[in-house]
Design an enzyme around this catalytic site. Structure first.
Site, PDB file in Angstrom:
ATOM      1  CB  SER A 194      -6.435   2.107   0.229  1.00 40.40           C
ATOM      2  OG  SER A 194      -5.137   2.642   0.292  1.00 40.40           O
ATOM      3  CG  HIS A 231      -0.783   8.613   4.889  1.00 43.41           C
ATOM      4  ND1 HIS A 231      -1.421   9.564   4.127  1.00 43.41           N
ATOM      5  CD2 HIS A 231      -1.296   7.413   4.519  1.00 43.41           C
ATOM      6  CE1 HIS A 231      -2.294   8.955   3.323  1.00 43.41           C
ATOM      7  NE2 HIS A 231      -2.224   7.656   3.531  1.00 43.41           N
ATOM      8  CG  ASP A 277      -1.047   4.391   2.876  1.00 39.76           C
ATOM      9  OD1 ASP A 277      -0.990   5.212   1.943  1.00 39.76           O
ATOM     10  OD2 ASP A 277      -1.929   4.413   3.759  1.00 39.76           O
ATOM     11  CG  ASP A 320      -2.089   0.940   1.082  1.00 43.11           C
ATOM     12  OD1 ASP A 320      -1.876   2.106   0.692  1.00 43.11           O
ATOM     13  OD2 ASP A 320      -3.224   0.516   1.364  1.00 43.11           O
ATOM     14  CG  HIS A 361      -3.145   8.170  -1.140  1.00 41.46           C
ATOM     15  ND1 HIS A 361      -4.308   7.458  -1.185  1.00 41.46           N
ATOM     16  CD2 HIS A 361      -2.583   7.884   0.069  1.00 41.46           C
ATOM     17  CE1 HIS A 361      -4.444   6.749  -0.084  1.00 41.46           C
ATOM     18  NE2 HIS A 361      -3.413   6.994   0.703  1.00 41.46           N
TER      19      HIS A 361
HETATM   20 MG    MG Z   1      -4.207  -0.801   2.574  1.00 38.62          MG
HETATM   21 ZN    ZN Z   2      -3.037   6.007   2.470  1.00 38.56          ZN
END
Ligand code: MG
Ligand code: ZN
Length: 359
Positions: free
Chosen positions: A80, A257, A253, A39, A322
């Protein structure tokens, strides 16, 4: 007359052979597909981990690489939910959707299609198992935040193995249903630790290892992803008709972030080690297609400097969210040559379905 027919068969047989259309060569099929999703894993996240690991990653073992376009139905930059749903079902949808299309119509996922065709199925994640990416493969809800509704979906399928966090969404619910009891009545072994996972040898397995979100690797998660992956493969590979397994490195991810380079590298290396173990299994097996990709990039990460000998990485970020860039798709195994080039994220679903031989 007989000689003419034999001659014609010989003639068509020869041209069929040179065109690669000979009936002795059926289309390539994969018995098993293991899809690994990092991710938020863009090219910079991968390269940061490669530098930190002194210049090498298991990902370098792939020889077929393409790129996927990640935008959603209503947003240039996907979340996502829409990203996972595109890969899982082949439909671009709106941000925050889970397993439904842009008109909120439920769409079957590759996991569900595999299940209905007699294959064993599994999901492994380093987030809550109800989180957007794994949820996209099993649930059909208009909003990703409805964790208790998503948890119910695990009872409505015959998924064989699922391992992640989010125990409380099964056990402590507003509707007072106890999904842990219901899972056990459906013959699932429910595990709440990685040690318990190790004792399960066969049958259906629900690993709800953390009450809520799993911690990051060095804050207590340790080798959970590797242990969960190896257990999932051990159980699913007992299926004579093959299996589909999705494994998510969820927290690449989360590190991105936070624009936290150490967190990204730690989660990337955890994920890459699992990629290496999956490749080892697949190459030994010979009938397993391995795909590694991302739902989107996170952080707008750029590598500004690095040192392969010390492993030091210097990165800059353009966002706490993102971004819209293409993400890589790596493939190895039966049909891997279909994954070169540039295509929509939804094409990953189509390629998996084709290689499983499903209509
Ligand atoms: Mg995910
Ligand atoms: Zn994210």
């Amino acid at each position: 007359m007989k000689q003419v027919i034999i001659l014609l068969i010989g003639f068509y047989g020869f041209f069929g052979y040179v065109n690669g259309q000979n009936s002795d060569n059926p289309p390539v099929q994969a018995k098993n597909i293991i899809l690994l999703i990092g991710d938020g894993m863009g090219v910079s996240q991968i390269y940061a981990a490669m530098i930190a690991n002194h210049g090498h990653l298991s990902l370098e073992g792939f020889t077929h690489v393409g790129f996927s376009k990640t935008y959603s139905a209503n947003d240039f930059i996907t979340d996502s939910g829409a990203g996972g749903t595109a890969i899982a079902t082949g439909y671009k949808t709106y941000d925050h959707a889970i397993g439904v299309d842009a008109d909120t119509i439920p769409r079957a996922s590759i996991l569900e299609i595999a299940e209905s065709n007699g294959k064993a199925t599994g999901l492994v994640a380093t987030s809550e198992i109800t989180h957007a990416t794994p949820a996209s493969f099993i649930a059909h809800v208009p909003n990703r935040n409805d964790y208790e509704e998503i948890a119910k979906s695990f009872l409505e399928t015959d998924i064989d193995v699922f391992i992640g966090g989010g125990y409380k969404y099964f056990a402590d619910r507003e509707d007072n249903r106890n999904l842990i009891d219901e899972l056990q009545k459906k013959n699932y072994t429910v595990c709440t630790s990685t040690d318990q996972l190790k004792d399960v040898k066969t049958g259906k397995l629900a690993g709800l290892i953390y009450d809520d979100k799993p911690p990051r690797k060095r804050k207590g998660r340790d080798d959970m992803l590797m242990i969960a992956t190896q257990k999932a493969i051990e159980i699913l590979n007992q299926s004579e008709s093959g299996f589909f397994l999705m494994i998510e490195g969820s927290q690449i991810d989360w590190g991105a972030h936070k624009n936290n380079t150490d967190y990204i590298i730690e989660e990337m290396l955890d994920f890459d080690a699992v990629v290496g173990a999956v490749l080892d299994f697949a190459r030994h097996d010979g009938n397993t297609l391995v795909i590694v990709t991302a739902d989107h990039e996170t952080g707008g990460m750029s590598i500004m400097n690095g040192d392969f000998s010390t492993g030091e990485v210097s990165a800059k970020y353009s966002s706490f969210g993102h971004t819209g860039v293409m993400v890589p798709v790596f493939a190895d195994g039966p049909g891997d040559d279909l994954f070169g080039g540039i295509y929509e994220n939804t094409a990953i679903f189509e390629k998996m379905k084709l290689l499983f031989g499903f209509q």
